[in-house]
Design an enzyme around this catalytic site. Structure first.
Site, short mmCIF file in Angstrom:
data_model
loop_
_atom_site.label_atom_id
_atom_site.label_comp_id
_atom_site.label_asym_id
_atom_site.label_seq_id
_atom_site.Cartn_x
_atom_site.Cartn_y
_atom_site.Cartn_z
N HIS A 30 7.55 5.80 -8.49
CA HIS A 30 7.61 6.95 -7.58
C HIS A 30 8.67 7.92 -8.12
O HIS A 30 9.81 7.51 -8.37
CB HIS A 30 8.03 6.51 -6.18
CG HIS A 30 6.93 5.90 -5.36
ND1 HIS A 30 6.24 4.80 -5.76
CD2 HIS A 30 6.42 6.25 -4.15
CE1 HIS A 30 5.34 4.49 -4.83
NE2 HIS A 30 5.42 5.35 -3.84
N GLU A 71 8.86 13.08 -5.52
CA GLU A 71 8.19 13.12 -4.21
C GLU A 71 8.85 14.23 -3.38
O GLU A 71 8.27 15.27 -3.17
CB GLU A 71 8.27 11.75 -3.52
CG GLU A 71 7.51 11.72 -2.18
CD GLU A 71 7.54 10.36 -1.50
OE1 GLU A 71 8.17 9.43 -2.04
OE2 GLU A 71 6.92 10.23 -0.42
N ASP A 111 -1.50 6.43 0.32
CA ASP A 111 -0.09 6.04 0.43
C ASP A 111 0.11 4.97 1.52
O ASP A 111 0.05 3.78 1.22
CB ASP A 111 0.79 7.28 0.67
CG ASP A 111 2.20 7.09 0.15
OD1 ASP A 111 2.49 6.04 -0.45
OD2 ASP A 111 3.04 8.00 0.33
N ASP A 112 0.35 5.38 2.76
CA ASP A 112 0.55 4.45 3.88
C ASP A 112 -0.47 4.80 4.97
O ASP A 112 -0.13 5.43 5.98
CB ASP A 112 1.98 4.58 4.43
CG ASP A 112 3.03 4.26 3.38
OD1 ASP A 112 2.93 3.20 2.75
OD2 ASP A 112 3.95 5.07 3.20
N HIS A 136 -3.03 4.79 -5.18
CA HIS A 136 -1.69 4.90 -4.58
C HIS A 136 -1.77 4.49 -3.11
O HIS A 136 -1.98 5.32 -2.22
CB HIS A 136 -1.10 6.30 -4.72
CG HIS A 136 0.37 6.30 -4.41
ND1 HIS A 136 1.35 6.45 -5.37
CD2 HIS A 136 1.05 6.11 -3.25
CE1 HIS A 136 2.54 6.37 -4.82
NE2 HIS A 136 2.38 6.16 -3.52
N HIS A 186 0.01 1.47 -0.42
CA HIS A 186 0.94 0.35 -0.19
C HIS A 186 0.32 -0.61 0.81
O HIS A 186 -0.07 -0.19 1.92
CB HIS A 186 2.26 0.87 0.37
CG HIS A 186 2.98 1.80 -0.56
ND1 HIS A 186 3.98 1.38 -1.41
CD2 HIS A 186 2.83 3.12 -0.80
CE1 HIS A 186 4.42 2.41 -2.11
NE2 HIS A 186 3.74 3.48 -1.77
#
Ligand SMILES: [Zn+2]
Length: 326
Positions: A201, A204, A283-284, A16, A18
């Protein structure tokens, strides 16, 4: 052996993550100074300068403004390759051996960029990285839910054209409250028929029902985040029985306000205890200042033991869309 070291050696598969979330503030400032017609960053979005620059935000709204401004700078193959190379360096430093990266096809198209002009260059670079000893990287075409069914369909069309370019999955992010999962059923059916892995997604900052809807309507194998599932014991049993994998990102949840330590233990722990398959993601990472090994260190702090880490890594190897283990 230090806690961080032992955690780092255990989790090697990142599912996961990005690609656009690997844009560092330093890289964004450099791209902005070279670009024409890009407005300055939103007030207060970046602190420091040069290699010391950092993203600054204090809630979901200001995070999204940082992210929105940064991704406007990614407009061609060259800018994407710079971010990709930055990310690969940090994955190597972190001991990651395999990663499947969401690439924001929806966002690209919104900016007038055709993913077909970006992915072949990324795939060539990924092959070179493989030849240099890894990590092994594949891509997942990511649509944006609130931009509607027609756009999500165009993202899938591009993904199918690019299947030879290391595209192994189709996913959807964005505003879970905007459009019901069932609207996208036919698109996911087409993606599945074409052999793509499926993620979405859901759950969340929303509800267990949102998780249930992507599992039942879209028949995804993996759910992005999915932490809201903890609210529904019946759903947890179903997820466990069906082997659905939740891609859990604790630092992201903390930084976006989805979870706070004041609220008690992070949902990843009850999810594991309920027998649900979880994997862990950053994630980021450039925005949340995290990495897979840091996520692993958190889990270790929360009591996940050797056996737990082995299970997470094994589930990640079985849940990856590219060459999954049986
Ligand atoms: Zn995500």
């Amino acid at each position: 052996m230090s806690a961080e070291k032992s955690s780092q050696s255990r989790l090697r598969t990142e599912l996961h993550l990005h690609l656009e979330g690997a844009l560092t503030a330093a890289r964004a400032l450099a791209l902005a100074s070279a670009a024409k017609g890009v407005p300055s960053p939103p007030a207060g979005a970046v602190t420091g300068g040069g290699s010391e620059a950092r993203w600054a935000y204090d809630d979901l709204g200001s995070f999204l403004r940082c992210f929105g401004w940064g991704t406007r700078l990614l407009v061609d193959e060259a800018s994407y390759l710079l971010v990709f190379d930055d990310l690969v360096r940090s994955l190597r430093d972190d001991g990651v051996e395999r990663a499947e990266l969401f690439v924001a096809f929806g966002q690209m198209r919104r900016a007038g960029v055709d993913p077909r002009s970006i992915l072949p260059g990324l795939a060539r670079r990924a092959q070179e990285i493989d030849d240099e000893g890894g990590p092994t990287i594949h891509f997942i075409a990511d649509a944006t839910r609130q931009w509607g069914v027609r756009e999500a369909e165009r993202v899938l069309d591009a993904a199918l054209d690019l299947q030879e370019q290391r595209i192994v999955g189709y996913s959807m992010g964005g505003d879970e409250w905007s459009l019901a999962a069932r609207e996208f059923r036919e698109i996911y059916r087409r993606a599945r028929a074409a052999g793509l892995g499926l993620s979405c997604h859901a759950g969340e900052g929303t509800t267990a029902e949102s998780v249930r809807s992507v599992v039942e309507e879209l028949r995804v194998q993996r759910v992005g985040h999915g932490v809201a599932a903890v609210e529904d014991p019946q759903l947890l049993r179903e997820l466990a029985d069906e082997g659905i994998v939740l891609e859990v990102c604790p630092t992201s949840n903390r930084r976006t306000g989805v979870w706070s330590p004041d609220a008690g233990v992070h949902p990843v722990i009850p999810l594991i205890e309920a027998g649900v398959r979880v994997v862990v993601g950053s994630d980021d990472p450039a925005f949340f200042e995290c990495s897979l090994s840091r996520e692993a260190a958190l889990l270790e702090e929360w009591g996940v033991d050797d056996e737990g880490f082995d299970r997470i890594e094994r589930d990640a190897c079985r849940a990856r869309f590219a060459n999954p283990l049986p």
